[in-house]
Design a protein around this motif. Structure first.
Motif, short mmCIF file in Angstrom:
data_model
loop_
_atom_site.label_atom_id
_atom_site.label_comp_id
_atom_site.label_asym_id
_atom_site.label_seq_id
_atom_site.Cartn_x
_atom_site.Cartn_y
_atom_site.Cartn_z
N ASP A 69 34.31 70.40 40.87
CA ASP A 69 34.07 71.08 42.15
C ASP A 69 32.60 71.29 42.45
N ARG A 173 37.92 55.21 45.89
CA ARG A 173 38.90 56.18 46.35
C ARG A 173 39.42 56.93 45.13
N TYR A 174 39.31 58.26 45.18
CA TYR A 174 39.69 59.06 44.02
C TYR A 174 40.51 60.27 44.45
N ASP A 175 41.29 60.79 43.51
CA ASP A 175 42.20 61.90 43.77
C ASP A 175 41.57 63.20 43.27
N PRO A 176 41.21 64.12 44.16
CA PRO A 176 40.56 65.37 43.73
C PRO A 176 41.53 66.40 43.18
N ASP A 197 39.79 64.12 39.80
CA ASP A 197 38.89 63.09 40.33
C ASP A 197 39.20 61.72 39.73
N ARG A 226 40.08 60.98 48.30
CA ARG A 226 38.76 61.11 48.89
C ARG A 226 38.00 59.80 48.71
N THR A 227 36.91 59.65 49.45
CA THR A 227 36.16 58.40 49.48
C THR A 227 34.72 58.63 49.04
N ALA A 228 34.22 57.71 48.25
CA ALA A 228 32.81 57.68 47.91
C ALA A 228 32.33 56.24 48.04
N ARG A 244 29.55 60.77 49.36
CA ARG A 244 30.98 61.05 49.34
C ARG A 244 31.37 61.59 50.69
#
Length: 245
Positions: A69, A173-176, A197, A226-228, A244
């Motif tokens: 976070d 693309r990752y899952d927070p 993440d 989410r996108t980075a 991000r």
């Protein structure tokens, strides 16, 4: 096989020693990063390469979860595939993530094994010692050699300084969310491990040579991701720019 096992045992021994050191101090990764050391608004990119089937990975995974976070850190967890034969197939692992770690191993002259954290594509460490992770984040000097924007389904990289060999543009693309994984076989049998993440998609959009460039960004396969965007030297080189969204 014997050489791979020896390398793995060496890394496990190092990781266990680091974990004991970390546990003695009950250190928490909460110290703020010095924003003056890097580009304004640009998080430090920290990548963890781990496997759910690796008994030495949970402490490093916990350290990544603890900083997930932090606004000054882009923490990304990559599951690798080469320990799937230990009895448990990692539910998040992909061959592309293993290839990414192998590229880092070549570029950093590092040993291939888990766990491994890579900071800004410039430094690697085991990642089980919270103090060492915090120190690596503080040492990081995140470059921002070009602007990175994402709008209307397009990724745009502005003009800037690029290596002679050019750079790659990666869409991540990752899952927070916290994902609880119940391990039913292998070295971590019976444990339920929280992951954050977790990278679910890694796409090379194309190259960048210093001139402005634009790419179409495919839609995420899951709405919660989410996108980075990472601009990075070729073959596991340093991170040149990141954002991000």
């Amino acid at each position: 096989m014997a050489r791979t096992t020896m390398r793995r045992m060496t890394r496990i021994a190092l990781a266990l020693g680091a974990a004991m050191t970390a546990g003695a101090g009950a250190w928490a990764l909460t110290a703020p990063h010095d924003a003056s050391s890097g580009a304004p608004g640009r998080p430090v990119v920290l990548e963890l390469f781990q496997s759910q089937g690796c008994s030495s990975c949970p402490p490093a995974n916990a350290n990544l979860n603890a900083i997930a976070d932090r606004p000054d850190v882009l923490a990304l967890s990559f599951g690798v595939t080469y320990w799937d034969q230990l009895g448990w197939k990692d539910t998040f692992a992909q061959p592309a993530f293993t290839d990414r770690q192998r590229a880092y191993a070549r570029g950093l002259a590092a040993q291939l094994g888990t766990p491994q954290m890579v900071v800004e594509g410039r430094e690697d460490l085991i990642g089980t010692n919270a103090r060492e992770v915090d120190a690596a984040l503080r040492r990081a000097r995140p470059a921002m050699d070009a602007t990175v924007t994402l709008a209307a389904g397009r990724v745009e990289i502005g003009a800037g300084r690029a290596p002679k060999a050019g750079a790659d543009v990666w869409l991540v693309r990752y899952d927070p969310r916290v994902r609880q994984v119940a391990i039913q076989r292998g070295e971590n049998n019976g444990k339920t491990l929280p992951h954050r993440d977790v990278v679910r998609e890694l796409t090379r959009l194309g190259g960048w040579n210093g001139a402005p460039v634009r790419f179409a960004a495919p839609a995420a396969k899951e709405p919660a991701l989410r996108t980075a965007v990472l601009v990075q030297g070729k073959d596991g080189g340093p991170i040149l720019a990141a954002a991000r969204f």
